[in-house]
Design a protein around this motif. Structure first.
Motif, mmCIF file in Angstrom:
data_model
loop_
_atom_site.group_PDB
_atom_site.id
_atom_site.type_symbol
_atom_site.label_atom_id
_atom_site.label_comp_id
_atom_site.label_asym_id
_atom_site.label_seq_id
_atom_site.Cartn_x
_atom_site.Cartn_y
_atom_site.Cartn_z
ATOM 1 N N GLY A 112 -70.219 20.945 -61.198
ATOM 2 C CA GLY A 112 -70.141 20.254 -59.922
ATOM 3 C C GLY A 112 -70.050 21.128 -58.691
ATOM 4 N N ALA A 113 -70.238 22.449 -58.848
ATOM 5 C CA ALA A 113 -70.232 23.326 -57.680
ATOM 6 C C ALA A 113 -71.364 22.960 -56.726
ATOM 7 C CB ALA A 113 -70.360 24.784 -58.110
ATOM 8 N N ASP A 114 -71.165 23.266 -55.443
ATOM 9 C CA ASP A 114 -72.189 23.002 -54.425
ATOM 10 C C ASP A 114 -73.038 24.228 -54.122
ATOM 11 O OD1 ASP A 114 -71.353 20.210 -53.585
ATOM 12 O OD2 ASP A 114 -69.485 21.313 -53.241
ATOM 13 N N GLY A 115 -72.505 25.412 -54.423
ATOM 14 C CA GLY A 115 -73.210 26.657 -54.216
ATOM 15 C C GLY A 115 -72.647 27.695 -55.157
ATOM 16 N N VAL A 116 -73.364 28.797 -55.315
ATOM 17 C CA VAL A 116 -72.902 29.872 -56.195
ATOM 18 C C VAL A 116 -72.953 31.195 -55.440
ATOM 19 C CG1 VAL A 116 -73.445 28.771 -58.382
ATOM 20 C CG2 VAL A 116 -75.218 30.075 -57.200
ATOM 21 N N PHE A 117 -72.017 32.066 -55.761
ATOM 22 C CA PHE A 117 -71.821 33.320 -55.042
ATOM 23 C C PHE A 117 -71.712 34.439 -56.071
ATOM 24 C CE2 PHE A 117 -68.602 35.581 -51.984
ATOM 25 C CZ PHE A 117 -69.557 36.540 -51.672
ATOM 26 N N VAL A 118 -72.583 35.451 -55.937
ATOM 27 C CA VAL A 118 -72.568 36.593 -56.852
ATOM 28 C C VAL A 118 -72.402 37.866 -56.024
ATOM 29 C CG1 VAL A 118 -73.699 37.741 -58.792
ATOM 30 C CG2 VAL A 118 -74.143 35.309 -58.364
ATOM 31 N N PRO A 119 -71.166 38.240 -55.677
ATOM 32 C CA PRO A 119 -70.973 39.485 -54.933
ATOM 33 C C PRO A 119 -71.219 40.695 -55.828
ATOM 34 C CG PRO A 119 -68.853 38.576 -55.555
ATOM 35 C CD PRO A 119 -69.887 37.559 -55.959
ATOM 36 N N GLY A 120 -71.705 41.757 -55.223
ATOM 37 C CA GLY A 120 -71.903 42.992 -55.977
ATOM 38 C C GLY A 120 -73.290 43.170 -56.544
ATOM 39 N N VAL A 121 -74.108 42.125 -56.563
ATOM 40 C CA VAL A 121 -75.483 42.293 -57.045
ATOM 41 C C VAL A 121 -76.293 42.938 -55.928
ATOM 42 C CG1 VAL A 121 -76.094 39.925 -56.370
ATOM 43 C CG2 VAL A 121 -77.484 41.137 -58.034
ATOM 44 N N ALA A 122 -76.984 44.044 -56.273
ATOM 45 C CA ALA A 122 -77.642 44.849 -55.249
ATOM 46 C C ALA A 122 -79.162 44.882 -55.375
ATOM 47 C CB ALA A 122 -77.095 46.283 -55.286
ATOM 48 N N ASP A 123 -79.676 44.729 -56.579
ATOM 49 C CA ASP A 123 -81.118 44.837 -56.796
ATOM 50 C C ASP A 123 -81.817 43.582 -56.284
ATOM 51 O OD1 ASP A 123 -83.436 46.273 -58.298
ATOM 52 O OD2 ASP A 123 -83.501 44.204 -59.043
ATOM 53 N N LEU A 124 -82.802 43.772 -55.409
ATOM 54 C CA LEU A 124 -83.466 42.641 -54.771
ATOM 55 C C LEU A 124 -84.192 41.766 -55.790
ATOM 56 C CD1 LEU A 124 -83.651 41.646 -51.853
ATOM 57 C CD2 LEU A 124 -85.871 42.780 -51.677
ATOM 58 N N ALA A 125 -84.805 42.379 -56.792
ATOM 59 C CA ALA A 125 -85.486 41.592 -57.816
ATOM 60 C C ALA A 125 -84.489 40.761 -58.621
ATOM 61 C CB ALA A 125 -86.270 42.519 -58.749
ATOM 62 N N GLU A 126 -83.314 41.325 -58.898
ATOM 63 C CA GLU A 126 -82.294 40.578 -59.627
ATOM 64 C C GLU A 126 -81.746 39.436 -58.774
ATOM 65 O OE1 GLU A 126 -78.276 41.333 -62.330
ATOM 66 O OE2 GLU A 126 -79.095 42.965 -61.107
ATOM 67 N N ILE A 127 -81.608 39.685 -57.478
ATOM 68 C CA ILE A 127 -81.165 38.618 -56.576
ATOM 69 C C ILE A 127 -82.166 37.458 -56.609
ATOM 70 C CG2 ILE A 127 -80.801 38.021 -54.153
ATOM 71 C CD1 ILE A 127 -79.668 40.881 -53.789
ATOM 72 N N ALA A 128 -83.448 37.793 -56.540
ATOM 73 C CA ALA A 128 -84.482 36.750 -56.585
ATOM 74 C C ALA A 128 -84.443 36.000 -57.908
ATOM 75 C CB ALA A 128 -85.854 37.376 -56.366
ATOM 76 N N GLU A 129 -84.178 36.703 -58.996
ATOM 77 C CA GLU A 129 -84.087 36.066 -60.310
ATOM 78 C C GLU A 129 -82.911 35.097 -60.358
ATOM 79 O OE1 GLU A 129 -83.411 37.409 -64.977
ATOM 80 O OE2 GLU A 129 -84.157 38.869 -63.514
ATOM 81 N N LEU A 130 -81.777 35.494 -59.763
ATOM 82 C CA LEU A 130 -80.618 34.602 -59.727
ATOM 83 C C LEU A 130 -80.911 33.361 -58.885
ATOM 84 C CD1 LEU A 130 -77.751 37.216 -59.289
ATOM 85 C CD2 LEU A 130 -78.153 35.783 -61.302
ATOM 86 N N ALA A 131 -81.616 33.546 -57.773
ATOM 87 C CA ALA A 131 -81.966 32.406 -56.924
ATOM 88 C C ALA A 131 -82.855 31.416 -57.662
ATOM 89 C CB ALA A 131 -82.648 32.895 -55.650
ATOM 90 N N ARG A 132 -83.734 31.935 -58.514
ATOM 91 C CA ARG A 132 -84.626 31.061 -59.280
ATOM 92 C C ARG A 132 -83.901 30.386 -60.448
ATOM 93 N NH1 ARG A 132 -88.263 35.483 -58.428
ATOM 94 N NH2 ARG A 132 -87.730 36.312 -60.491
ATOM 95 N N ALA A 133 -82.767 30.942 -60.851
ATOM 96 C CA ALA A 133 -82.071 30.460 -62.045
ATOM 97 C C ALA A 133 -81.267 29.195 -61.788
ATOM 98 C CB ALA A 133 -81.147 31.551 -62.581
ATOM 99 N N THR A 134 -81.112 28.816 -60.520
ATOM 100 C CA THR A 134 -80.310 27.634 -60.201
ATOM 101 C C THR A 134 -80.903 26.908 -59.012
ATOM 102 O OG1 THR A 134 -78.117 26.867 -59.506
ATOM 103 C CG2 THR A 134 -78.790 29.054 -58.751
ATOM 104 N N GLU A 135 -80.683 25.612 -58.965
ATOM 105 C CA GLU A 135 -81.112 24.831 -57.813
ATOM 106 C C GLU A 135 -80.081 24.869 -56.696
ATOM 107 O OE1 GLU A 135 -82.016 20.896 -59.082
ATOM 108 O OE2 GLU A 135 -83.784 21.495 -60.252
ATOM 109 N N LEU A 136 -78.888 25.417 -56.969
ATOM 110 C CA LEU A 136 -77.855 25.505 -55.944
ATOM 111 C C LEU A 136 -78.135 26.651 -54.977
ATOM 112 C CD1 LEU A 136 -74.553 24.971 -57.976
ATOM 113 C CD2 LEU A 136 -75.954 23.273 -56.792
ATOM 114 N N PRO A 137 -77.638 26.556 -53.754
ATOM 115 C CA PRO A 137 -77.782 27.661 -52.805
ATOM 116 C C PRO A 137 -77.091 28.917 -53.327
ATOM 117 C CG PRO A 137 -76.996 25.660 -51.702
ATOM 118 C CD PRO A 137 -76.925 25.403 -53.163
ATOM 119 N N LEU A 138 -77.794 30.039 -53.247
ATOM 120 C CA LEU A 138 -77.248 31.319 -53.696
ATOM 121 C C LEU A 138 -76.673 32.092 -52.514
ATOM 122 C CD1 LEU A 138 -76.822 33.533 -55.878
ATOM 123 C CD2 LEU A 138 -79.107 34.397 -55.257
ATOM 124 N N ASN A 139 -75.459 32.571 -52.691
ATOM 125 C CA ASN A 139 -74.745 33.372 -51.693
ATOM 126 C C ASN A 139 -74.617 34.798 -52.220
ATOM 127 O OD1 ASN A 139 -71.296 33.099 -50.389
ATOM 128 N ND2 ASN A 139 -72.995 34.317 -49.651
#
Length: 245
Positions: free
Chosen positions: A160-187
């Motif tokens: 039931g979260a409204d958004g997800v937050f992954v601090p510490g991730v630095a690789d831009l490709a990995e960030i894009a992969e995380l954004a694609r992995a969920t329909e929630l807003p990525l922080n």
């Protein structure tokens, strides 16, 4: 526009984080539509450890001071200041009643481990739907646990979260992969490694400054006294604070 509406993948909310009334009022006066609190800043101002569930009262005191500023307010409540889902839900109800728009709720613990997924999802289920934007933070990268951030954010979305937050991730490709992995807003955290525009291109919906502004303020203070003063790191500030009890 609601606080939720400010989270737009590809056009992210730049969220500055304040640590006292003065910093929050200054940021609001500059037109930022939303302001977050920083747990490190709040802890350091009061001489308490960060991420140790030691600053519940101080966090609430800050909310009372800044809640009427002309900006949405989202509050860093660390891991909820409790392992009891009902107690965390009571805190969220209190914050909602004060007009708070959102919270950050993390799974990291003071001993450097992560809350088991089942425990964290039970807390998220308890606080969902209570009138605040629940930004579920996973510290897989921040603490270097080796666990899958993708699995965690999917579990938190289901809870039931409204958004997800992954601090510490630095690789831009990995960030894009995380954004694609969920329909929630990525922080993600703001850093000098990538521009906000680059993060937007990766599908990020929110970019938080975290403790950066507080540490930059300390650097500015040192620069008055010391030529070429460096910005203190998060670890340096934590090392100055009392040990968790």
């Amino acid at each position: 526009m609601t606080f939720h509406d400010l989270h737009r993948p590809g056009d992210p909310l730049l969220l500055p984080n304040a640590w006292d009334y003065g910093s929050a009022a200054l940021l609001a006066s500059r037109g930022y539509p939303a302001i977050g609190t920083t747990s490190l800043g709040v802890a350091a101002v009061h001489g308490k450890p960060d991420a140790a569930a030691a600053t519940r009262a101080e966090t609430l005191d800050l909310v009372l001071l800044v809640k009427d500023l002309p900006a949405y307010l989202t509050v860093d409540v660390e891991n909820g200041f409790s392992d009891d889902p009902a107690a965390v839900a009571d805190l969220v109800d209190l914050l909602a009643g004060l007009g708070v728009a959102g919270i950050n709720l993390e799974d990291g613990r003071a001993d450097g481990t992560l809350r088991p997924v089942g425990e964290q999802t039970r807390i998220l289920e308890a606080v969902a739907g209570r009138g605040v934007f629940v930004n579920a933070r996973t510290d897989t990268h921040w603490l270097g646990t080796g666990e899958s951030a993708t699995e965690r954010i999917r579990a938190y979305a289901d809870a039931g979260a409204d958004g997800v937050f992954v601090p510490g991730v630095a690789d831009l490709a990995e960030i894009a992969e995380l954004a694609r992995a969920t329909e929630l807003p990525l922080n993600v955290l703001y850093s000098h490694s990538h521009s906000v525009e680059e993060l937007a291109g990766a599908g990020v919906a929110r970019v938080s400054t975290g403790s950066l502004l507080y540490r930059a303020a300390l650097q500015g203070a040192l620069a008055v006294l010391e030529k070429d003063a460096a910005m203190p790191t998060y670890a340096e500030i934590v090392g100055l604070l009392p040990e968790p009890r």
